[in-house]
Design a protein around this motif. Structure first.
Motif, PDB file in Angstrom:
ATOM      1  N   GLY A  80       0.823  -1.204   0.000  1.00 32.74           N
ATOM      2  CA  GLY A  80       0.000   0.000   0.000  1.00 32.74           C
ATOM      3  C   GLY A  80       0.853   1.248   0.000  1.00 32.74           C
ATOM      4  N   PRO A  81       0.205   2.378  -0.213  1.00 30.95           N
ATOM      5  CA  PRO A  81       0.944   3.645  -0.228  1.00 30.95           C
ATOM      6  C   PRO A  81       1.413   4.022   1.179  1.00 30.95           C
ATOM      7  N   PRO A  82       2.494   4.796   1.273  1.00 30.13           N
ATOM      8  CA  PRO A  82       2.964   5.226   2.598  1.00 30.13           C
ATOM      9  C   PRO A  82       1.936   6.118   3.278  1.00 30.13           C
ATOM     10  N   LYS A  83       1.849   5.983   4.602  1.00 25.38           N
ATOM     11  CA  LYS A  83       0.938   6.797   5.408  1.00 25.38           C
ATOM     12  C   LYS A  83       1.643   7.245   6.682  1.00 25.38           C
ATOM     13  N   PRO A  84       2.679   8.075   6.537  1.00 24.70           N
ATOM     14  CA  PRO A  84       3.424   8.503   7.726  1.00 24.70           C
ATOM     15  C   PRO A  84       2.578   9.419   8.608  1.00 24.70           C
ATOM     16  N   LYS A  85       2.946   9.460   9.876  1.00 26.46           N
ATOM     17  CA  LYS A  85       2.287  10.341  10.828  1.00 26.46           C
ATOM     18  C   LYS A  85       3.097  11.617  11.054  1.00 26.46           C
ATOM     19  N   LEU A  86       4.423  11.506  10.859  1.00 26.30           N
ATOM     20  CA  LEU A  86       5.330  12.592  11.192  1.00 26.30           C
ATOM     21  C   LEU A  86       6.347  12.779  10.076  1.00 26.30           C
ATOM     22  N   ALA A  87       6.508  14.011   9.615  1.00 25.71           N
ATOM     23  CA  ALA A  87       7.576  14.347   8.677  1.00 25.71           C
ATOM     24  C   ALA A  87       8.740  14.899   9.500  1.00 25.71           C
ATOM     25  N   VAL A  88       9.921  14.303   9.324  1.00 24.67           N
ATOM     26  CA  VAL A  88      11.102  14.724  10.070  1.00 24.67           C
ATOM     27  C   VAL A  88      12.158  15.216   9.084  1.00 24.67           C
ATOM     28  N   VAL A  89      12.548  16.472   9.240  1.00 25.21           N
ATOM     29  CA  VAL A  89      13.662  17.018   8.471  1.00 25.21           C
ATOM     30  C   VAL A  89      14.872  16.938   9.388  1.00 25.21           C
ATOM     31  N   THR A  90      15.863  16.152   8.976  1.00 24.42           N
ATOM     32  CA  THR A  90      17.034  15.981   9.821  1.00 24.42           C
ATOM     33  C   THR A  90      18.298  15.971   8.984  1.00 24.42           C
ATOM     34  N   CYS A  91      19.404  15.963   9.673  1.00 28.47           N
ATOM     35  CA  CYS A  91      20.716  16.060   9.040  1.00 28.47           C
ATOM     36  C   CYS A  91      21.126  14.730   8.409  1.00 28.47           C
TER      37      CYS A  91
ATOM     38  N   ASP B 231       8.212   9.964   7.936  1.00 22.35           N
ATOM     39  CA  ASP B 231       8.659  10.352   6.604  1.00 22.35           C
ATOM     40  C   ASP B 231       9.937  11.153   6.814  1.00 22.35           C
ATOM     41  N   VAL B 232      11.075  10.552   6.497  1.00 25.36           N
ATOM     42  CA  VAL B 232      12.375  11.151   6.783  1.00 25.36           C
ATOM     43  C   VAL B 232      12.873  11.933   5.576  1.00 25.36           C
ATOM     44  N   ILE B 233      13.205  13.195   5.818  1.00 23.79           N
ATOM     45  CA  ILE B 233      13.773  14.078   4.793  1.00 23.79           C
ATOM     46  C   ILE B 233      15.142  14.487   5.322  1.00 23.79           C
TER      47      ILE B 233
ATOM     48  N   GLY C 123      -0.118  12.583   3.991  1.00 31.95           N
ATOM     49  CA  GLY C 123      -0.940  12.684   5.188  1.00 31.95           C
ATOM     50  C   GLY C 123      -0.215  12.858   6.504  1.00 31.95           C
ATOM     51  N   SER C 124       1.076  13.202   6.485  1.00 38.92           N
ATOM     52  CA  SER C 124       1.771  13.466   7.750  1.00 38.92           C
ATOM     53  C   SER C 124       1.037  14.576   8.494  1.00 38.92           C
TER      54      SER C 124
ATOM     55  N   LEU D   5       8.100  18.533   2.140  1.00 34.80           N
ATOM     56  CA  LEU D   5       7.170  18.687   3.265  1.00 34.80           C
ATOM     57  C   LEU D   5       5.737  18.867   2.775  1.00 34.80           C
ATOM     58  N   LEU D   6       5.568  19.569   1.675  1.00 39.69           N
ATOM     59  CA  LEU D   6       4.233  19.724   1.101  1.00 39.69           C
ATOM     60  C   LEU D   6       3.668  18.378   0.661  1.00 39.69           C
ATOM     61  N   VAL D   7       4.473  17.574   0.006  1.00 39.04           N
ATOM     62  CA  VAL D   7       4.017  16.241  -0.413  1.00 39.04           C
ATOM     63  C   VAL D   7       3.724  15.395   0.821  1.00 39.04           C
ATOM     64  N   SER D   8       4.596  15.463   1.814  1.00 36.72           N
ATOM     65  CA  SER D   8       4.402  14.659   3.019  1.00 36.72           C
ATOM     66  C   SER D   8       3.100  15.003   3.737  1.00 36.72           C
ATOM     67  N   THR D   9       2.816  16.304   3.864  1.00 37.34           N
ATOM     68  CA  THR D   9       1.631  16.707   4.619  1.00 37.34           C
ATOM     69  C   THR D   9       0.358  16.755   3.779  1.00 37.34           C
ATOM     70  N   ARG D  10       0.467  17.180   2.547  1.00 37.82           N
ATOM     71  CA  ARG D  10      -0.728  17.370   1.717  1.00 37.82           C
ATOM     72  C   ARG D  10      -1.086  16.155   0.869  1.00 37.82           C
ATOM     73  N   VAL D  11      -0.116  15.272   0.606  1.00 41.30           N
ATOM     74  CA  VAL D  11      -0.375  14.094  -0.230  1.00 41.30           C
ATOM     75  C   VAL D  11      -0.340  12.810   0.599  1.00 41.30           C
TER      76      VAL D  11
END
Length: 173
Positions: free
Chosen positions: A25-36, A56-58, A81-82, A73-79
């Motif tokens: 199935g498609p990914p359904k993350p709860k949290l987008a994390v921007v990290t190093c 969803d690790v960025i 579902g983070s 982040l837009l894809v993660s939250t708007r597509v």
């Protein structure tokens, strides 16, 4: 044997026991994390106590919130579902040890080719200030929903602890 060749051998072993249902199935993350990109931040499920599928690790150097990161982040939250965004910096970041100008000069001299300069490496000196600036950059983007919490943290590489950093507006109130 190169590291990539070692990885390819390990992948052959991994593929023999891989369960395709794990990623069904498609990914359904709860949290987008921007990290190093720093490998010390690779165990995010352990650091955050979440499942791999929930994050969803960025990853980016610095970690800099660039236009590419904002798009992700837009894809993660708007597509995907983070529901929340975490900006995760850390102590001892290598990006605090140089400036963009220094790296441009170094690479130009090393290669004998200055045509790519000036490149943007997003070096910084203060992880706390960097985190505050990142929060503002994400929060100010008109396509990031105001309902999505955006919070910043610094991971201490010596203790394993997270410390929250308040955005400029929050710190002032």
């Amino acid at each position: 044997m190169s590291v990539i060749d070692q990885a390819m051998k390990a992948n052959e072993r991994y593929a023999k026991t891989y369960d395709p249902k794990w990623g069904a199935g498609p990914p359904k993350p709860k949290l987008a994390v921007v990290t190093c990109m720093d490998p010390r931040l690779s165990d995010l499920p352990g650091i955050l106590g979440l499942k791999h599928a929930d994050i969803d690790v960025i990853r980016t150097g610095g970690p800099a919130v660039t236009e590419d990161v904002l798009a992700e982040l837009l894809v993660s939250t708007r597509v995907l579902g983070s529901k929340e965004i975490m900006l995760l910096n850390h102590t001892g970041c290598g990006f605090t040890t140089f400036t963009d100008a220094e790296l441009n000069a170094k690479f130009s001299k090393l290669t004998g080719d200055a045509t790519p300069a000036p490149m943007r490496f997003f070096a910084f000196k203060d992880p706390e200030q960097q985190t505050k600036d990142q929060i503002e950059m994400v929060r100010s983007h008109p396509w990031i929903s105001k309902e999505v919490p955006v919070r910043g943290f610094i991971f201490d590489v010596n203790t394993g602890r997270l410390r929250e950093v308040m955005a400029h507006a929050e710190a002032a109130s």
